[in-house]
Design a protein around this motif. Structure first.
Motif, PDB file in Angstrom:
ATOM      1  N   GLN A 123       0.844  -1.184   0.000  1.00  0.00           N
ATOM      2  CA  GLN A 123       0.000   0.000   0.000  1.00  0.00           C
ATOM      3  C   GLN A 123       0.882   1.238   0.000  1.00  0.00           C
ATOM      4  O   GLN A 123       1.894   1.288   0.704  1.00  0.00           O
ATOM      5  N   LEU A 124       0.499   2.235  -0.793  1.00  0.00           N
ATOM      6  CA  LEU A 124       1.244   3.488  -0.817  1.00  0.00           C
ATOM      7  C   LEU A 124       0.990   4.267   0.462  1.00  0.00           C
ATOM      8  O   LEU A 124      -0.159   4.418   0.895  1.00  0.00           O
ATOM      9  N   LEU A 125       2.057   4.783   1.064  1.00  0.00           N
ATOM     10  CA  LEU A 125       1.929   5.643   2.236  1.00  0.00           C
ATOM     11  C   LEU A 125       1.973   7.115   1.838  1.00  0.00           C
ATOM     12  O   LEU A 125       1.650   7.985   2.654  1.00  0.00           O
ATOM     13  N   PHE A 126       2.389   7.378   0.619  1.00  0.00           N
ATOM     14  CA  PHE A 126       2.520   8.744   0.105  1.00  0.00           C
ATOM     15  C   PHE A 126       2.123   8.727  -1.358  1.00  0.00           C
ATOM     16  O   PHE A 126       2.670   7.949  -2.145  1.00  0.00           O
ATOM     17  N   ASP A 127       1.149   9.576  -1.731  1.00  0.00           N
ATOM     18  CA  ASP A 127       0.621   9.551  -3.097  1.00  0.00           C
ATOM     19  C   ASP A 127       1.345  10.492  -4.050  1.00  0.00           C
ATOM     20  O   ASP A 127       0.987  10.592  -5.227  1.00  0.00           O
TER      21      ASP A 127
END
Length: 233
Positions: A39-43
């Motif tokens: 999962q991305l923690l920063f987009d």
């Protein structure tokens, strides 16, 4: 077809550039990473989900420390007990930072090894388990260039990776006498072997530092880890 009309050298440049851009897609998940459950923690656009005192900002898809104010904390949820974190980082000349992932200051060191005083001490160089375990060798890129990092924690195993190479690989249950001193150092930093449940933190150490492509997945606890030997200098 337009490409067919280009001179060979120009065609090569176009194709090479396209391939390079395809490989460099920061702040996105590859198909394999999606399958693995990352999962991305920063987009790449905002610091939504991150807690800070106004001293961090986003510019051109990159998290940047801009002034005093403290660490940047991922406040959505704690780090899983067993996890893999992937990220990219770069520093200015002489810069120091780090990534905290467990209570008691378990830290992946981020550093300019050549110009910061910590670079003179093996267990405080880039990708070390700071103050406790030195990386097997220095594979950092020059200041201003991006480095890729990975942290893998499962059970009593901790691995640090830098630029595709495993540089720290320890197992607390392994009867290695060298580990005793490292564990004692961890205790001095307030850590215990069962320390879990921290919020992920990007350290503000007073220096320019940049991060991007932070993504994490929870491990099952039974993942097959890389057991290959470390490479030395």
């Amino acid at each position: 077809m337009l490409l067919a009309r280009l001179p060979l050298a120009a065609l090569f440049t176009v194709l090479f550039t396209a391939a390079l851009l395809a490989e460099e897609s920061p702040n996105t998940l590859t198909a394999d990473e999606q399958k693995l459950g990352f999962q991305l923690l920063f987009d790449g656009k905002s610091l939504e989900g991150w807690k800070h005192a106004g001293n961090w900002k986003v510019a051109d898809g990159v998290i940047e420390r801009t002034g005093k104010g403290g660490d940047l904390i991922y406040d959505v949820k704690p780090v899983p007990d067993d996890f893999e974190l992937r990220f990219e980082w770069k520093v200015a000349e002489g810069s120091n930072s780090g990534i905290y992932y467990r209570p008691g200051q378990y830290e992946y060191q981020v550093l300019d090894n050549d110009r910061h005083p910590n670079g003179k001490v093996p267990d405080t160089t880039a990708a070390s388990l700071y103050y406790c375990i030195a990386p097997s060798r220095d594979v950092t890129n020059e200041p201003g260039e991006w480095n890729t990092g990975r942290i893998v924690c499962q059970g009593t195993v901790i691995q640090h990776w830098l630029n595709g190479e495993k540089v720290v690989d320890i197992n607390y249950s392994h009867p290695d006498p060298k580990l005793t001193a490292a564990i004692e150092k961890l205790k001095k930093r307030g850590a215990t072997l069962d320390s879990r449940g921290a919020k992920l933190k990007l350290q503000d150490h007073g220096d320019p530092v940049w991060y991007r492509s932070l993504r994490m997945r929870k491990l099952s606890g039974q993942e097959e880890l890389d057991n290959s030997p470390l490479k030395g200098n």
